[in-house]
Write an enzyme that holds these catalytic residues in place. Sequence first.
Site, PDB file in Angstrom:
ATOM      1  N   TYR A  45      64.324  14.145  45.568  1.00  0.00           N
ATOM      2  CA  TYR A  45      64.827  13.197  44.752  1.00  0.00           C
ATOM      3  C   TYR A  45      66.737  12.887  45.298  1.00  0.00           C
ATOM      4  O   TYR A  45      66.901  11.862  45.432  1.00  0.00           O
ATOM      5  CB  TYR A  45      65.073  13.549  43.149  1.00  0.00           C
ATOM      6  N   GLN A  94      62.811  -2.528  37.435  1.00  0.00           N
ATOM      7  CA  GLN A  94      61.460  -2.002  37.237  1.00  0.00           C
ATOM      8  C   GLN A  94      61.461  -0.556  37.830  1.00  0.00           C
ATOM      9  O   GLN A  94      60.196   0.153  38.041  1.00  0.00           O
ATOM     10  CB  GLN A  94      60.366  -3.126  37.891  1.00  0.00           C
ATOM     11  N   ASN A  95      62.562  -0.485  38.693  1.00  0.00           N
ATOM     12  CA  ASN A  95      62.330   0.778  39.602  1.00  0.00           C
ATOM     13  C   ASN A  95      62.459   2.059  38.760  1.00  0.00           C
ATOM     14  O   ASN A  95      63.309   2.333  37.581  1.00  0.00           O
ATOM     15  CB  ASN A  95      63.561   0.713  40.571  1.00  0.00           C
ATOM     16  N   ASP A 135      63.755   4.995  40.216  1.00  0.00           N
ATOM     17  CA  ASP A 135      64.329   5.840  41.087  1.00  0.00           C
ATOM     18  C   ASP A 135      65.815   6.225  40.701  1.00  0.00           C
ATOM     19  O   ASP A 135      66.605   7.257  41.268  1.00  0.00           O
ATOM     20  CB  ASP A 135      64.640   5.415  42.551  1.00  0.00           C
ATOM     21  N   HIS A 157      60.181   0.588  33.687  1.00  0.00           N
ATOM     22  CA  HIS A 157      59.048   1.747  34.017  1.00  0.00           C
ATOM     23  C   HIS A 157      59.300   3.026  33.815  1.00  0.00           C
ATOM     24  O   HIS A 157      58.608   3.696  34.583  1.00  0.00           O
ATOM     25  CB  HIS A 157      58.533   1.174  35.324  1.00  0.00           C
ATOM     26  N   CYS A 210      53.206  21.319  26.250  1.00  0.00           N
ATOM     27  CA  CYS A 210      54.321  22.075  25.281  1.00  0.00           C
ATOM     28  C   CYS A 210      55.650  21.206  24.957  1.00  0.00           C
ATOM     29  O   CYS A 210      56.713  21.470  24.507  1.00  0.00           O
ATOM     30  CB  CYS A 210      54.628  23.456  25.723  1.00  0.00           C
ATOM     31  N   CYS A 220      53.531  23.733  34.291  1.00  0.00           N
ATOM     32  CA  CYS A 220      54.764  24.143  33.444  1.00  0.00           C
ATOM     33  C   CYS A 220      54.900  25.672  33.602  1.00  0.00           C
ATOM     34  O   CYS A 220      53.870  26.303  33.317  1.00  0.00           O
ATOM     35  CB  CYS A 220      54.342  23.642  31.900  1.00  0.00           C
ATOM     36  N   SER A 234      58.576  -8.809  43.526  1.00  0.00           N
ATOM     37  CA  SER A 234      57.413  -9.728  43.827  1.00  0.00           C
ATOM     38  C   SER A 234      57.059 -10.441  42.711  1.00  0.00           C
ATOM     39  O   SER A 234      56.077 -11.488  42.465  1.00  0.00           O
ATOM     40  CB  SER A 234      56.219  -9.086  44.615  1.00  0.00           C
ATOM     41  N   ALA A 268      68.861  -7.571  49.916  1.00  0.00           N
ATOM     42  CA  ALA A 268      69.703  -7.265  48.793  1.00  0.00           C
ATOM     43  C   ALA A 268      70.980  -6.635  49.386  1.00  0.00           C
ATOM     44  O   ALA A 268      72.115  -6.872  48.761  1.00  0.00           O
ATOM     45  CB  ALA A 268      69.042  -6.582  47.725  1.00  0.00           C
TER      46      ALA A 268
HETATM   47  P1  OAD Z   1      56.875  -5.328  45.139  1.00  0.00           P
HETATM   48  O1  OAD Z   1      56.522  -4.227  46.326  1.00  0.00           O
HETATM   49  O2  OAD Z   1      55.735  -5.778  44.534  1.00  0.00           O
HETATM   50  O3  OAD Z   1      57.824  -6.476  45.725  1.00  0.00           O
HETATM   51  C1  OAD Z   1      58.760  -5.982  46.436  1.00  0.00           C
HETATM   52  C2  OAD Z   1      59.676  -7.482  46.714  1.00  0.00           C
HETATM   53  O4  OAD Z   1      60.903  -7.009  47.335  1.00  0.00           O
HETATM   54  C3  OAD Z   1      59.203  -8.346  47.638  1.00  0.00           C
HETATM   55  O5  OAD Z   1      59.039  -9.525  47.057  1.00  0.00           O
HETATM   56  C4  OAD Z   1      59.743  -8.404  48.910  1.00  0.00           C
HETATM   57  O6  OAD Z   1      59.825  -9.452  49.649  1.00  0.00           O
HETATM   58  C5  OAD Z   1      61.165  -7.961  48.401  1.00  0.00           C
HETATM   59  N1  OAD Z   1      61.911  -7.129  49.620  1.00  0.00           N
HETATM   60  C6  OAD Z   1      61.958  -6.202  50.475  1.00  0.00           C
HETATM   61  N2  OAD Z   1      62.659  -5.563  50.950  1.00  0.00           N
HETATM   62  C7  OAD Z   1      63.818  -6.369  50.432  1.00  0.00           C
HETATM   63  C8  OAD Z   1      65.347  -6.187  50.740  1.00  0.00           C
HETATM   64  N3  OAD Z   1      65.851  -5.337  51.690  1.00  0.00           N
HETATM   65  N4  OAD Z   1      66.012  -6.913  49.626  1.00  0.00           N
HETATM   66  C9  OAD Z   1      65.780  -7.597  48.706  1.00  0.00           C
HETATM   67  N5  OAD Z   1      64.220  -7.887  48.644  1.00  0.00           N
HETATM   68  C10 OAD Z   1      63.433  -7.101  49.124  1.00  0.00           C
HETATM   69  O7  OAD Z   1      57.976  -4.542  44.077  1.00  0.00           O
HETATM   70  P2  OAD Z   1      57.956  -4.699  42.392  1.00  0.00           P
HETATM   71  O8  OAD Z   1      58.347  -6.304  42.417  1.00  0.00           O
HETATM   72  O9  OAD Z   1      59.114  -3.979  42.252  1.00  0.00           O
HETATM   73  O10 OAD Z   1      55.006  -0.669  38.779  1.00  0.00           O
HETATM   74  O11 OAD Z   1      56.673  -4.177  41.747  1.00  0.00           O
HETATM   75  C11 OAD Z   1      56.658  -4.251  40.455  1.00  0.00           C
HETATM   76  C12 OAD Z   1      55.809  -3.024  40.067  1.00  0.00           C
HETATM   77  O12 OAD Z   1      54.788  -2.734  40.707  1.00  0.00           O
HETATM   78  C13 OAD Z   1      56.592  -1.578  40.141  1.00  0.00           C
HETATM   79  O13 OAD Z   1      57.371  -1.259  39.189  1.00  0.00           O
HETATM   80  C14 OAD Z   1      55.451  -0.620  40.305  1.00  0.00           C
HETATM   81  C15 OAD Z   1      54.335  -1.587  40.962  1.00  0.00           C
HETATM   82  O14 OAD Z   1      53.082  -1.171  40.692  1.00  0.00           O
HETATM   83  C16 OAD Z   1      54.239   0.518  38.371  1.00  0.00           C
HETATM   84  O15 OAD Z   1      53.907   1.381  39.017  1.00  0.00           O
HETATM   85  C17 OAD Z   1      54.008   0.411  36.883  1.00  0.00           C
END
Ligand code: OAD
Length: 255
Positions: A81, A108-109, A111, A126, A137, A154, A196, A236
């Site tokens: 991490y 949604q990250n 990290d 999330h 526990c 644990c 996305s 980004a």
């Molecule tokens: P996705 O993997 O679905 O989408 C990532 C997006 O980032 C895409 O639209 C890419 O075009 C874009 N991308 C890639 N590189 C980039 C960069 N350097 N700068 C800007 N954009 C870039 O990820 P999320 O939309 O975050 O949830 O996914 C949503 C949720 O789905 C996550 O939180 C996770 C996953 O399942 C759970 O696990 C509950």
Amino acid sequence: MHELSRDPQSTLAEVIRLLWERGEAVALTGAGISAESGIPTFRDKGGLWDTYDPTVYASIEVYRRDPTLYWTIRGDFIRHYDQYQPNPGHLALADLESLGVLRRVITQNIDGLHTKAGSPDVIELHGSIREIFCLSCGRQYQAPHVPPGLPPRCESCNGVLKPNTVLFGESLPVDALRQAQEEASTRAMMLVIGTSVNVYPAAALPEIARRHGAVIVEVNPERAFPLVDFWLPGQAGTVLPRLAEGVRKLAARGN
Ligand code: OAD
């Protein structure tokens, strides 16, 4: 309804001006903003769900039966991490917050990189992979410090450990979701960055913002959300520092 400008330079200038004039934006971020920190996205080619089926590897039902699969794909990330650091995209958002034009980051990250970058009071829809707890526990652990083993167990009671993240089939933290919906329905602008816009309820936030009249700006190499007013194509880590630099210049000029 706003026009989607086609010339990237003038789009950037317009967004900078709007940020400065309106002075109250909210950001919704997804995995794309952390891609440049070396954390793979989910749905891009080579993304996590390209290799692993999320309905198996990230499902709470499967986790309850056998947490091994989840730890197979997330164990290394948790154990390393501290190696993952914010990139210029995260830092630029923290900068925009200190300039007073960005009011809140919703992510949604899991990290924790926005917080590491200095963003205050991030809404983690999330959850966070940093916090890990024992399902039996309740003992808490903090990444990267988890016991060895697959899955790790644990040290107090040998119970199963689970990160404080939302798996498919689980509800989002109620407070975080309520606050995010409140931000989306009250701010004049929303920056939709590196997502996305696929997974609800987070994916509804730009729709809520739009319904309440917010200007929607997307930062993504691809257009993911159809209802944007401005699309800033690119990574980004390149685009966001330009936004921050532009706002900083306007702030210095005081106009
Ligand atoms: P996705 O993997 O679905 O989408 C990532 C997006 O980032 C895409 O639209 C890419 O075009 C874009 N991308 C890639 N590189 C980039 C960069 N350097 N700068 C800007 N954009 C870039 O990820 P999320 O939309 O975050 O949830 O996914 C949503 C949720 O789905 C996550 O939180 C996770 C996953 O399942 C759970 O696990 C509950």
